[in-house]
Design a protein around this motif. Structure first.
Motif, short mmCIF file in Angstrom:
data_model
loop_
_atom_site.label_atom_id
_atom_site.label_comp_id
_atom_site.label_asym_id
_atom_site.label_seq_id
_atom_site.Cartn_x
_atom_site.Cartn_y
_atom_site.Cartn_z
N LEU A 138 0.84 -1.20 0.00
CA LEU A 138 0.00 0.00 0.00
C LEU A 138 0.88 1.25 0.00
N ASP A 139 1.93 1.23 0.77
CA ASP A 139 2.95 2.30 0.74
C ASP A 139 4.02 1.94 1.76
N SER A 140 5.08 2.75 1.78
CA SER A 140 6.19 2.52 2.71
C SER A 140 6.75 3.86 3.15
N ILE A 141 7.45 3.83 4.26
CA ILE A 141 8.03 5.08 4.75
C ILE A 141 9.20 5.53 3.88
N LYS A 142 9.80 4.56 3.15
CA LYS A 142 10.83 4.87 2.15
C LYS A 142 10.44 4.15 0.86
N ARG A 143 10.24 4.88 -0.17
CA ARG A 143 9.95 4.25 -1.46
C ARG A 143 11.26 3.94 -2.19
N ILE A 144 11.37 2.69 -2.67
CA ILE A 144 12.57 2.24 -3.37
C ILE A 144 12.20 1.95 -4.81
N GLY A 145 12.62 2.82 -5.72
CA GLY A 145 12.33 2.64 -7.13
C GLY A 145 13.44 1.92 -7.86
N PRO A 146 13.26 1.66 -9.16
CA PRO A 146 14.29 0.96 -9.94
C PRO A 146 15.60 1.73 -10.04
N ASN A 147 15.54 3.05 -9.85
CA ASN A 147 16.78 3.82 -9.89
C ASN A 147 17.62 3.60 -8.64
N LEU A 148 17.01 3.10 -7.57
CA LEU A 148 17.75 2.82 -6.34
C LEU A 148 18.10 1.35 -6.20
N SER A 149 17.26 0.48 -6.74
CA SER A 149 17.53 -0.95 -6.64
C SER A 149 16.91 -1.68 -7.84
N ARG A 150 17.71 -2.47 -8.52
CA ARG A 150 17.20 -3.25 -9.65
C ARG A 150 16.60 -4.57 -9.20
N HIS A 151 16.94 -5.00 -7.99
CA HIS A 151 16.54 -6.33 -7.54
C HIS A 151 15.25 -6.32 -6.73
N ARG A 152 14.98 -5.20 -6.06
CA ARG A 152 13.80 -5.17 -5.18
C ARG A 152 13.26 -3.75 -5.10
N GLN A 153 12.07 -3.56 -5.68
CA GLN A 153 11.43 -2.25 -5.59
C GLN A 153 10.34 -2.30 -4.51
N VAL A 154 10.24 -1.21 -3.79
CA VAL A 154 9.21 -1.06 -2.76
C VAL A 154 8.38 0.15 -3.15
N LEU A 155 7.29 -0.11 -3.90
CA LEU A 155 6.43 0.95 -4.41
C LEU A 155 4.97 0.52 -4.28
N PRO A 156 4.06 1.48 -4.10
CA PRO A 156 2.63 1.13 -3.99
C PRO A 156 2.16 0.33 -5.20
N GLY A 157 1.36 -0.73 -4.92
CA GLY A 157 0.80 -1.56 -5.98
C GLY A 157 1.61 -2.77 -6.33
N LEU A 158 2.90 -2.81 -5.95
CA LEU A 158 3.75 -3.96 -6.26
C LEU A 158 3.58 -5.03 -5.19
N PRO A 159 3.76 -6.30 -5.57
CA PRO A 159 3.74 -7.36 -4.55
C PRO A 159 4.98 -7.24 -3.66
N TYR A 160 4.80 -7.57 -2.39
CA TYR A 160 5.92 -7.47 -1.46
C TYR A 160 6.89 -8.63 -1.67
N LEU A 161 8.15 -8.30 -1.78
CA LEU A 161 9.21 -9.30 -1.87
C LEU A 161 10.11 -9.14 -0.65
N PRO A 162 10.40 -10.21 0.05
CA PRO A 162 11.28 -10.09 1.22
C PRO A 162 12.69 -9.69 0.79
N PRO A 163 13.47 -9.13 1.69
CA PRO A 163 14.85 -8.76 1.36
C PRO A 163 15.62 -9.99 0.91
N PRO A 164 16.62 -9.81 0.04
CA PRO A 164 17.41 -10.96 -0.41
C PRO A 164 18.07 -11.66 0.77
N SER A 165 18.11 -12.96 0.71
CA SER A 165 18.69 -13.76 1.78
C SER A 165 20.19 -13.52 1.87
N LEU A 166 20.67 -13.39 3.09
CA LEU A 166 22.10 -13.19 3.30
C LEU A 166 22.85 -14.50 3.05
N GLY A 167 24.04 -14.37 2.54
CA GLY A 167 24.86 -15.56 2.30
C GLY A 167 25.45 -16.08 3.60
#
Length: 686
Positions: A138-167
């Motif tokens: 629905l929204d986030s306190i920090k919006r992460i667009g494709p210009n900030l991250s190619r792997h995980r965007q945090v924007l309204p309307g997108l499905p939530y993806l968990p952070p990448p797993s640490l190695g």
């Protein structure tokens, strides 16, 4: 320390027990990255959530915060979806620094709905995200667009993806072979760094704690021949005291007679202890110990420490601990009792209480330092301009000092016009104004006539005369302004609270360095600035010593609070605080005939006012020890704090005057004497 797995797990455990089922009454967003939930469930509770890049956290708070007049968009969205709902559940996925809040409420049509708020604690990548029932953002306190991250965007309307797993390996299921492989394949680096990189979820703090616990047990067992259980957990041993254990082979290869890897392709032999002729650990401080220093057998003990530490997480046997620095101030915190911290500690029954105490003090310090930094930048900017002005004015005065020389050249040329022709570059004339009429050389402008050269020199003389009069006064004012600004900088650096900063800021507004509109906009408080109290110290002889905290307070202390016979002190020609010694009422010897070592010094000291010997050297009605302590305090609360043998003037208050129109804190004084002391904070503040 960072908000690591242990802290997140401990907080989640407590939050589940304390606020599950609570109703959300109000939501505020005091900062761009922070949220404050007001909850009601058997009483009012405040839940603080932060995605700050350096202070990301979540915990119950005992303090309300100041909030902006207009709530930010994300705050309005949360109010729309979450206010009035109840907390249905709180969860922390294993091995993740994510806390999931599930809220049960009603949608716009009055139908039951479930919303999820995710708090991701990941340093500068921390975020707070609101999800719909279908898992859409629905929204986030920090919006992460494709210009900030190619792997995980945090924007309204997108499905939530968990952070990448640490190695890295899972420390909860690690075996001894895993620890040994991590250490042998890490290359030459510090042991705690190798562990942190090899096992996911280990913060630097946890990695250092594993290293400390493992090496401590290794040394207790191998060197002391005992275990923690045998020795009651310590045996009075420390790692540095046990650094005599021979270094064993770390890799397969050739060995010498002592079982140590031979030099050559495996590197040189470690340092040898002359007493045992065996190599010894070069350092056993966990922050310094490297994989090259590590004995092969130590892997077993490091694995044991890892298992022991993560059993605390698995069994939820947390021990919230506040770590203190050498002066008793909060240094750090931990959800477990860190054996690696040798200083004082304070234990808490609840991790939320610990975090509230730690972060409330830390944010106050940060806010204070942010305000101090802003005022410092402003002052240094003005000071730089004034110092530049002083340099230019001094240069103008140096040029103007040649005015008499220009007048002399004009007079001599005027008297010898008949001897000078146009086109000459210089004239050699006798200076009949000096005894013996010595010959001098006068430069000429060949493009001008002799009369024009005369007029030029007289004009330069007239200009220099005016410059001396005008610039001399300006230079005096500029130097006074520079001294004033240096004094404000000194008071700023020594300020200890927001009230003192308020006073300094208000003073700068009154002096025109801060625009009134800007000051009103940036004011931390809305109420009028009140005067803080001066520092109050008690000398070793029982006399009261008062110290001004800033220029505004210096004026009040010296001009309103002081009696005429009190002793006034200030560093000589150095910006600093006004210091006052309260003197007993009654006759006081004249300062003009009283100084250290003078016959006017009284013996014994004033009865009834000293806590020391009955016979002491007194100066102006106070013991010499009190005078020196006050002088040390005056030097300490000045720009000469880090110096030694600082000159401090002292005189009676009645000899201190404030010139009309002088800046705050600026006074003139006479009848002073001077002491040379080493700065010291003096006796305890009362």
């Amino acid at each position: 320390m960072p908000f690591d797995l242990f802290t997140v797990a401990a907080v989640t455990q407590e939050l589940k027990a304390r606020i599950t089922g609570a109703r959300v009454e109000r939501i505020h967003q005091p900062l761009a990255t922070d949220l404050l939930f007001t909850l009601f469930g058997g009483g009012k509770t405040y839940l603080y959530l932060s995605a700050h890049p350096h202070l990301a956290r979540l915990h119950l708070s005992s303090e309300k915060t100041e909030n902006p007049l207009a709530p930010p968009p994300f705050c309005l969205l949360l109010r729309r979806y979450l206010e009035g709902s109840r907390i249905l559940g709180i969860a922390n996925p294993p091995g993740e620094r994510i806390v999931q809040f599930t809220f049960s409420g009603l949608d716009e049509l009055g139908n039951p709905s479930v919303r999820t708020l995710l708090v991701e604690i990941m340093g500068r990548h921390s975020n707070i995200i609101l999800l719909s029932e279908k898992g859409l953002i629905l929204d986030s306190i920090k919006r992460i667009g494709p210009n900030l991250s190619r792997h995980r965007q945090v924007l309204p309307g997108l499905p939530y993806l968990p952070p990448p797993s640490l190695g890295g390996r899972d420390p909860a299921t690690a075996r001894v072979a895993d620890v040994r492989q991590v250490l042998t394949t890490a290359g030459p680096k510090k042991v705690w760094e190798a562990l942190r990189e090899g096992f996911r979820g280990l913060s630097p703090f946890l990695a250092k704690e594993v290293t400390f616990r493992g090496m401590r047990q290794f040394l207790l067992t191998k060197v002391a021949g005992s275990t923690e259980e045998d020795t009651g957990g310590d045996a009075g041993l420390s790692l540095p005291a046990l650094a005599t254990w021979p270094v064993a082979a770390r890799v397969e290869g050739e060995h010498d007679s002592n079982g140590v890897v031979a030099p050559g392709r495996h590197g040189p032999l470690p340092h040898r202890n002359p007493a045992t002729s065996k190599p010894t650990l070069s350092s056993v401080n966990p922050s310094d110990l490297t994989t090259d220093d590590l004995p092969a057998e130590a892997a077993d003990y490091l694995h044991g420490a890892l298992v022991q530490l993560f059993s605390v997480l698995e069994n939820r046997e947390f021990q919230p601990t506040l770590l203190l620095n050498p002066v008793g101030q909060p240094l750090d915190f931990a959800a477990v009792d860190p054996l690696s911290h040798s200083g004082d500690k304070i234990y808490y029954s609840a991790v939320n209480e610990l975090l509230d105490v730690y972060y409330s003090q830390k944010t106050r310090r940060m806010t204070l330092e942010d305000r101090r930094s802003g005022l410092r930048s402003l002052l240094l900017s003005h000071l730089k301009k004034v110092e530049r002005k002083v340099q230019l004015q001094e240069k103008d005065l140096q040029e103007a000092a040649r005015g008499e020389e220009y007048r002399l050249f004009g007079e001599l040329l005027k008297a010898n016009l008949y001897r000078i022709e146009k086109g000459q570059q210089q004239a050699r004339l006798n200076n009949y104004y000096e005894l013996g009429s010595p010959e001098i050389t006068i430069p000429l402008d060949p493009t001008r006539s002799p009369a024009e050269n005369v007029q030029s020199y007289f004009r330069q003389y007239s200009k220099a005369k005016k410059t001396l009069e005008k610039t001399g006064q300006q230079l005096e004012e500029s130097r006074a302004e520079a001294a004033y600004l240096q004094g404000v900088v000194s008071a700023l650096e020594q300020s200890e609270g927001h009230q003192e900063l308020d006073e300094i800021q208000q003073e700068l507004v009154e002096q025109g360095y801060i625009a009134r509109g800007k000051e009103a906009k940036n004011r931390r408080r809305k109420e009028p600035v009140s005067s803080s109290a001066p520092r109050r110290l008690i000398s070793s002889d029982g006399f009261e010593i008062l110290v001004g905290r800033n220029n505004r307070q210096n004026d009040v202390l010296t001009l309103k609070m002081a009696d005429a016979e009190d002793i006034w002190l200030h560093t000589k020609d150095i910006p600093g605080s006004h210091v006052l010694i309260r003197v007993q009422k009654g006759p006081t010897p004249s300062l003009a005939t009283t100084a250290l070592g003078d016959p006017a010094i009284q013996r014994p000291s004033t009865p009834g006012r000293t806590a020391g010997s009955s016979r002491q050297t007194t100066v102006l009605g106070v013991p010499e020890t009190t005078l020196r302590e006050a002088a040390q305090v005056a030097a300490y609360f000045s720009q000469a704090r880090s110096s030694s043998n600082v000159a401090v003037d002292y005189t009676l208050r009645r000899f201190v005057k404030k010139p009309a129109g002088a800046r705050p804190g600026m006074v003139i004084y006479t009848q002073q004497r001077t002491l040379y002391v080493t700065p010291a904070p003096g006796p305890g503040e009362r």
